[in-house]
Design an enzyme around this catalytic site. Sequence first.
Site, PDB file in Angstrom:
ATOM      1  N   PRO A 155       0.834  -1.310  -0.135  1.00 26.39           N
ATOM      2  CA  PRO A 155      -0.072   0.059   0.044  1.00 26.39           C
ATOM      3  C   PRO A 155       0.891   1.261  -0.119  1.00 26.39           C
ATOM      4  CG  PRO A 155      -0.743  -1.523   1.500  1.00 26.39           C
ATOM      5  CD  PRO A 155       0.698  -2.120   1.055  1.00 26.39           C
ATOM      6  N   GLU A 156       0.606   2.118  -0.876  1.00 32.77           N
ATOM      7  CA  GLU A 156       1.361   3.303  -1.001  1.00 32.77           C
ATOM      8  C   GLU A 156       0.310   4.496  -0.458  1.00 32.77           C
ATOM      9  OE1 GLU A 156       3.229   3.682  -5.046  1.00 32.77           O
ATOM     10  OE2 GLU A 156       3.514   1.604  -4.948  1.00 32.77           O
ATOM     11  N   LYS A 188       3.466   6.571   4.114  1.00 36.09           N
ATOM     12  CA  LYS A 188       2.729   5.244   4.216  1.00 36.09           C
ATOM     13  C   LYS A 188       2.474   4.556   5.465  1.00 36.09           C
ATOM     14  CE  LYS A 188       5.657   4.108  -0.017  1.00 36.09           C
ATOM     15  NZ  LYS A 188       6.789   2.827  -0.588  1.00 36.09           N
ATOM     16  N   HIS A 217      -4.241 -15.289   8.941  1.00 35.05           N
ATOM     17  CA  HIS A 217      -3.728 -14.298   8.795  1.00 35.05           C
ATOM     18  C   HIS A 217      -3.658 -13.200   9.685  1.00 35.05           C
ATOM     19  CE1 HIS A 217      -1.561 -16.624   5.836  1.00 35.05           C
ATOM     20  NE2 HIS A 217      -2.693 -16.739   5.037  1.00 35.05           N
ATOM     21  N   ARG A 264       1.906 -12.060   5.051  1.00 35.86           N
ATOM     22  CA  ARG A 264       3.366 -12.241   4.793  1.00 35.86           C
ATOM     23  C   ARG A 264       4.072 -11.864   6.212  1.00 35.86           C
ATOM     24  NH1 ARG A 264       6.014 -11.002  -0.733  1.00 35.86           N
ATOM     25  NH2 ARG A 264       7.579 -12.481  -0.019  1.00 35.86           N
ATOM     26  N   ARG A 314      20.630  17.070  -8.449  1.00 36.46           N
ATOM     27  CA  ARG A 314      20.893  15.628  -7.845  1.00 36.46           C
ATOM     28  C   ARG A 314      21.446  14.815  -9.053  1.00 36.46           C
ATOM     29  NH1 ARG A 314      17.633  14.513  -2.634  1.00 36.46           N
ATOM     30  NH2 ARG A 314      19.159  12.773  -2.658  1.00 36.46           N
ATOM     31  N   ARG A 319      13.968  -1.675  -8.072  1.00 32.26           N
ATOM     32  CA  ARG A 319      12.418  -2.012  -8.467  1.00 32.26           C
ATOM     33  C   ARG A 319      12.280  -2.305  -9.994  1.00 32.26           C
ATOM     34  NH1 ARG A 319       9.150  -0.680  -4.287  1.00 32.26           N
ATOM     35  NH2 ARG A 319       7.902  -2.301  -5.320  1.00 32.26           N
TER      36      ARG A 319
END
EC number: 3.2.2.23
Length: 274
Positions: free
Chosen positions: A2-3, A58, A92, A111, A152, A261
């Site tokens: 989740p972002e 987050k 879970h 998880r 940068r 990623r």
Amino acid sequence: MPELPEVEVISRGLAESLEGKTIESVKILNHSSVKMPWYLFSSRVAGEKITRIHRRAKLLIMDLGDDLHITFHLKMTGRVLAHEGPTTPEPHTRIVFGLTDGGSIEFHDTRKFGEVRALNNEELQEWDFYKNLGPEPLEVTAEELAERITGRKAQIKGLLLNQSVVAGCGNIYADESLFRSGIHPKAKASDLSNESLVKLFTELQAVLKQAIQENGSSIRDYVDAGGDAGGFQNSFKVYGKKGEPCPDCGKIFEGATVAGRTSTFCSNCQKMKD
């Protein structure tokens, strides 16, 4: 994982149903989910009133009174669900909070990567993860965000994923905003004009707002506080579409690993600077 949009949707849903209610009991079914002594967590939380539920980056944050905060870092598969009555733990389910009105809150994490803490104000402010977070992308201007990375030499996607640069952006919304602004994920920030950077962050803000409106993105595990899936995955233009045609030019989307990623992009619409 989740972002920002998903955690924002969860926080709004929980706030609507839980603010003002009191936690009566805490049942910890998986001690590794609680990143502090479990008995201290339970003793701090039981009997406290939920005064506010909100988000930072987050992190889902549940304020209890004036000087206590439950923080949920959902990581890959964490969920926080509100129930009007008691809940029967599933395989879970990691933590169950019982409420004085008979309702319950469930922390579910397949998880077991999620992290839950109960921190006072001083502990929260001194927590390295929290104090190093960058600005909220929906609370500052695109120009201010662009200024943070101008010059940068790092790859632009890596900077978007760096939580000390911009808080809450993850892989989904990095790919989507880079595509919509025509910037290659491997481009160095120092090679991009200020105009390009402002456009990138303008698109990021637009994508985040749209995702919140559409209840977040459900790919595998994410559901909101009521257990409903999000809908923004149906609006993806590029994320997860490697091998499919670009909707703008028809060229096949390519994939690459950037900043550790998986990234998807159109090499025609998102050209690297020569």
